[in-house]
Design a protein around this motif. Structure first.
Motif, short mmCIF file in Angstrom:
data_model
loop_
_atom_site.label_atom_id
_atom_site.label_comp_id
_atom_site.label_asym_id
_atom_site.label_seq_id
_atom_site.Cartn_x
_atom_site.Cartn_y
_atom_site.Cartn_z
N SER A 7 14.18 65.08 53.69
CA SER A 7 14.45 66.53 53.61
C SER A 7 13.15 67.33 53.65
CB SER A 7 15.24 66.86 52.35
OG SER A 7 14.48 66.54 51.20
N THR A 8 12.08 66.79 53.07
CA THR A 8 10.78 67.46 53.14
C THR A 8 10.26 67.46 54.57
OG1 THR A 8 10.30 66.68 50.90
CG2 THR A 8 8.46 67.52 52.19
N LEU A 9 10.43 66.36 55.25
CA LEU A 9 10.03 66.27 56.65
C LEU A 9 10.83 67.25 57.50
CD1 LEU A 9 8.20 64.67 58.59
CD2 LEU A 9 10.12 63.12 58.92
N PHE A 10 12.11 67.38 57.22
CA PHE A 10 12.97 68.33 57.92
C PHE A 10 12.50 69.76 57.70
CE2 PHE A 10 16.99 70.75 58.25
CZ PHE A 10 17.32 70.42 59.56
N GLU A 11 12.13 70.11 56.47
CA GLU A 11 11.63 71.45 56.16
C GLU A 11 10.31 71.73 56.86
OE1 GLU A 11 11.43 71.86 51.95
OE2 GLU A 11 13.58 71.57 51.68
N VAL A 12 9.42 70.74 56.92
CA VAL A 12 8.14 70.91 57.60
C VAL A 12 8.36 71.14 59.09
CG1 VAL A 12 6.01 69.72 58.26
CG2 VAL A 12 6.79 69.64 55.90
N ILE A 70 7.34 74.46 61.31
CA ILE A 70 6.53 74.37 62.53
C ILE A 70 7.26 75.01 63.70
CG2 ILE A 70 5.57 72.74 64.21
CD1 ILE A 70 4.89 70.94 61.82
N SER A 71 8.55 74.78 63.81
CA SER A 71 9.30 75.38 64.92
C SER A 71 9.39 76.89 64.77
CB SER A 71 10.70 74.76 65.02
OG SER A 71 11.45 75.08 63.87
N ILE A 72 9.49 77.39 63.56
CA ILE A 72 9.51 78.84 63.34
C ILE A 72 8.17 79.45 63.74
CG2 ILE A 72 9.51 80.61 61.53
CD1 ILE A 72 11.69 78.96 60.14
N ILE A 77 18.23 72.43 66.86
CA ILE A 77 17.53 71.22 66.40
C ILE A 77 17.51 71.15 64.88
CG2 ILE A 77 15.26 70.10 66.30
CD1 ILE A 77 14.83 71.12 69.17
N THR A 78 17.31 72.28 64.23
CA THR A 78 17.20 72.29 62.77
C THR A 78 18.53 72.56 62.08
OG1 THR A 78 16.59 74.63 62.77
CG2 THR A 78 14.80 73.02 62.85
N LEU A 79 19.61 72.57 62.81
CA LEU A 79 20.94 72.85 62.24
C LEU A 79 21.42 71.67 61.41
CD1 LEU A 79 23.35 74.87 62.28
CD2 LEU A 79 24.23 73.55 64.19
N ASP A 80 21.92 71.96 60.23
CA ASP A 80 22.50 70.92 59.38
C ASP A 80 23.96 70.77 59.76
OD1 ASP A 80 22.96 69.05 57.48
OD2 ASP A 80 22.83 70.42 55.77
N ILE A 81 24.28 69.70 60.43
CA ILE A 81 25.62 69.48 60.98
C ILE A 81 26.67 69.41 59.86
CG2 ILE A 81 27.04 67.72 62.13
CD1 ILE A 81 25.54 69.38 64.08
N GLN A 82 26.29 68.89 58.72
CA GLN A 82 27.25 68.73 57.64
C GLN A 82 27.70 70.06 57.05
OE1 GLN A 82 24.68 66.24 55.52
NE2 GLN A 82 25.43 64.35 56.44
N GLN A 83 26.87 71.09 57.17
CA GLN A 83 27.23 72.39 56.62
C GLN A 83 27.67 73.38 57.69
OE1 GLN A 83 24.03 73.76 54.21
NE2 GLN A 83 24.33 72.20 52.65
#
Length: 100
Positions: A12-17, A21-23, A61-67
């Motif tokens: 989850s930390t890697l996902f936030e980083v 970066i993409s933002i 790419i950064t979309l959380d599919i579960q939510q």
């Protein structure tokens, strides 16, 4: 879900980083486009559409599919399809106008 003990960084930390970066990349492209618009006499629509496609792609790419529900996924797909069609038509019309 917990990360395996052999990983040095949490997923989850890697996902936030990656999200940050993409933002930053999208905002850099937006600043470049704004400078291009300010320095130009006409509005560069193709570059603006490219930036919109990049922004929506990073959201996908950064979309959380579960939510995410089906409405969000369908709206993102329709936006990408519409922007892709607009980009294609603008490029095609620009090429056909340049021919003598």
């Amino acid at each position: 879900m917990t990360a395996p003990p052999y990983l040095l960084i949490n997923i989850s930390t890697l996902f936030e980083v990656f999200n940050l970066i993409s933002i930053i990349a999208v905002r850099y492209e937006l600043i470049k486009a704004l400078l291009l618009i300010i320095s130009s006499n006409k509005v560069p629509t193709i570059q603006i559409i490219e930036i919109l496609i990049i922004a929506i792609s990073t959201k996908i790419i950064t979309l959380d599919i579960q939510q995410a529900n089906s409405n969000i996924i369908m709206s993102l797909a329709l936006m990408i399809a519409a922007l892709g069609l607009a980009y294609f038509l603008l490029k095609y019309c620009k090429k056909s106008q340049n021919k003598p």
